[in-house]
Design an enzyme around this catalytic site. Structure first.
Site, short mmCIF file in Angstrom:
data_model
loop_
_atom_site.label_atom_id
_atom_site.label_comp_id
_atom_site.label_asym_id
_atom_site.label_seq_id
_atom_site.Cartn_x
_atom_site.Cartn_y
_atom_site.Cartn_z
N TYR A 201 1.00 -1.14 -0.18
CA TYR A 201 -0.09 -0.03 -0.17
C TYR A 201 0.89 1.25 -0.01
O TYR A 201 1.70 1.31 0.84
CB TYR A 201 -0.93 0.14 1.36
N PRO A 293 -12.45 0.74 -1.10
CA PRO A 293 -11.89 -0.67 -0.96
C PRO A 293 -10.58 -0.79 -0.09
O PRO A 293 -9.85 -1.74 -0.09
CB PRO A 293 -11.47 -0.98 -2.34
N LYS A 297 -12.51 -4.49 3.11
CA LYS A 297 -13.39 -5.21 4.06
C LYS A 297 -14.66 -5.54 3.41
O LYS A 297 -15.67 -6.01 4.04
CB LYS A 297 -13.73 -3.84 4.89
C1 PHB Z 1 -7.53 -6.44 -4.51
O1 PHB Z 1 -6.61 -7.81 -4.56
O2 PHB Z 1 -8.21 -6.10 -5.42
C2 PHB Z 1 -7.35 -5.83 -3.53
C3 PHB Z 1 -6.75 -5.95 -2.34
C4 PHB Z 1 -6.67 -5.03 -1.18
C5 PHB Z 1 -7.45 -3.93 -1.13
C6 PHB Z 1 -8.24 -3.67 -2.36
C7 PHB Z 1 -8.23 -4.46 -3.23
O3 PHB Z 1 -7.19 -3.48 0.01
#
Ligand code: PHB
Ligand code: APR
Length: 392
Positions: A201, A293, A297
């Site tokens: 992230y 997203p 969750k």
């Molecule tokens: C995803 O793999 O699409 C994904 C993973 C984690 C997130 C949002 C999307 O926080």
């Protein structure tokens, strides 16, 4: 007129999982889905499963492929200020998450449903709900050009944010609490190795970015984009270059661009409907609430709603007690709001807000600085990320 005990609207993760749990408890159910099964499976959606969701899928008897192919992640990586730092989920909470694509999970649930001979009407059009305040409810719909009626004791509205279950209610029947965000996520699915073993992230002055994965050879990456951005303006080359510019040098160097298999833009939104019960109708999953997203969750909240609802319906058919059904809305909403809080705060921490001034930006930097220097702050993030406990 056909008859069932519980009519389920929508064959997304919420509807399919509810159907599987009710079947295990000996409760008859029929699913009505607007689209074809292939269309449902073609949707690209996040698949980060909390332990509670994994346990529920096991309970529903569909955990086999998930355990064989899912990836256990014991940490996540935060990339900012040119560096990558780890949040040790396992060390901080004793728990991990499982990375398993949502469409794979839906496929497992659909296969199990077919094998058990349960009824699902795909491409069911013009679904409408009637008699929510009567002793019996009726669902009307069209299938293969014919009009049908399905009488039932209860209806589970699992038809997502754009479904008919909530939309068919009078506006005065519920309240919605809402927050929009002034940006979206541009997502790309591609066959290339993830740049790290865990999800990355990234907070960056050019905007948020995320490197997620579906397997060791398939990535799902996102960049924060403007709500006015058009997909046509984002060639693969531009996407990978923009993504790399937002990552720390180690992650950026490890990322090998590949042709996109899917590319889409989604706005971010927080949304909660209250209550989640209207007589014989119960809303579950995205039909009742949305989260941005960032905290992964959405799917887990759909699972926890369904867990509460399946238990309440089981109690009703076993003991003829409506106590669990009477408690459903309050019980589910309590967990929903905690996930709303977390998803909102992680979105706040990692995104670039166009209306933020220098003060706001420095507060965001101080938040990240505090997070990386405090075990207590990391524990707060970790225990929310792996999933708060499910209260019975
Ligand atoms: C995803 O793999 O699409 C994904 C993973 C984690 C997130 C949002 C999307 O926080
Ligand atoms: N009639 C019947 N089915 C409908 C209708 C309708 N009028 N409208 C929508 N549906 C179907 C959709 O086609 C979809 O298959 O309801 C299903 C809802 O599925 P999802 O949108 O996946 O919602 P849910 O099952 O609650 O799952 C929540 O999805 O958006 C993600 O992040 C979210 O992971 C979370 C999950």
């Amino acid at each position: 007129m056909q008859r069932t005990q519980v009519a389920i609207i929508g064959a997304g993760p919420a509807g399919l999982l509810l159907g599987a749990l009710l079947h295990k408890a000996g409760i008859a159910n029929t699913i009505l889905e607007l689209h074809s099964g292939e269309q449902v499976l073609a949707r690209v959606r996040a698949g980060i499963l909390e332990r509670g969701s994994v346990e529920l899928l096991d309970e529903a008897g569909v955990g086999q492929r998930m355990h064989a192919q899912g990836l256990v992640h014991q940490g996540i990586q935060l990339s900012f200020g040119g560096q990558r730092q780890r949040i040790d989920l396992q060390g901080l909470t004793g728990q991990s998450v499982l990375v398993y694509g949502q469409n794979e999970l839906c496929r497992d649930l659909m296969d199990a449903r077919k094998a058990a001979g349960l009824t699902t009407h795909y491409e069911a059009r013009h679904v409408s709900l009637h008699g929510l305040g009567e002793p019996r409810a009726v669902v009307r719909y069209q299938h293969l050009g014919q009009d049908h009626e399905l009488a039932c004791d209860y209806i589970a509205g699992c038809d997502g944010f754009h479904g008919v279950s909530r939309a068919g209610l009078p506006a005065s029947a519920y309240h919605c609490y809402e927050r929009g965000y002034p940006f979206g996520w541009l997502g790309v699915l591609a066959d290339t190795a993830p740049p790290a073993d865990e999800l990355v992230y990234a907070q960056h002055e050019r905007g948020f970015a995320l490197c997620s994965m579906r397997s060791r050879t398939r990535v799902r990456c996102y960049i924060q984009c403007s709500l006015s951005d058009r997909l046509e303006a984002w060639s693969d080359a531009r996407f990978w270059s923009e993504l790399k510019s937002r990552l720390d040098p180690v992650t950026a160097a490890a990322l090998e661009p590949a042709p996109s298999l899917e590319k889409s833009i989604a706005p971010l939104r927080s949304y909660v409907t209250e209550p989640l019960r209207f007589g014989r109708l119960f809303l579950a999953g995205d039909a009742g609430h949305l989260v941005p997203p960032t905290g992964a969750k959405g799917l887990n909240l759909a699972a926890s709603d369904v867990r509460y609802l399946a238990r309440a319906l089981t109690e009703y058919y076993r003991d003829r007690s409506e106590a669990g059904l009477a408690r459903y809305s309050e019980q589910a909403l309590r967990r929903v709001w905690r996930a709303e809080r977390f998803s909102w705060s992680l979105t706040q921490l990692l995104h670039n807000f166009p209306d933020h001034n220098g003060f706001d930006q420095r507060i965001q930097q101080a938040d990240l600085d505090y997070l990386m220097s405090s075990r207590a702050a990391q524990t707060v993030l970790a225990e929310n990320y792996v999933g708060l406990p499910l209260n019975d």
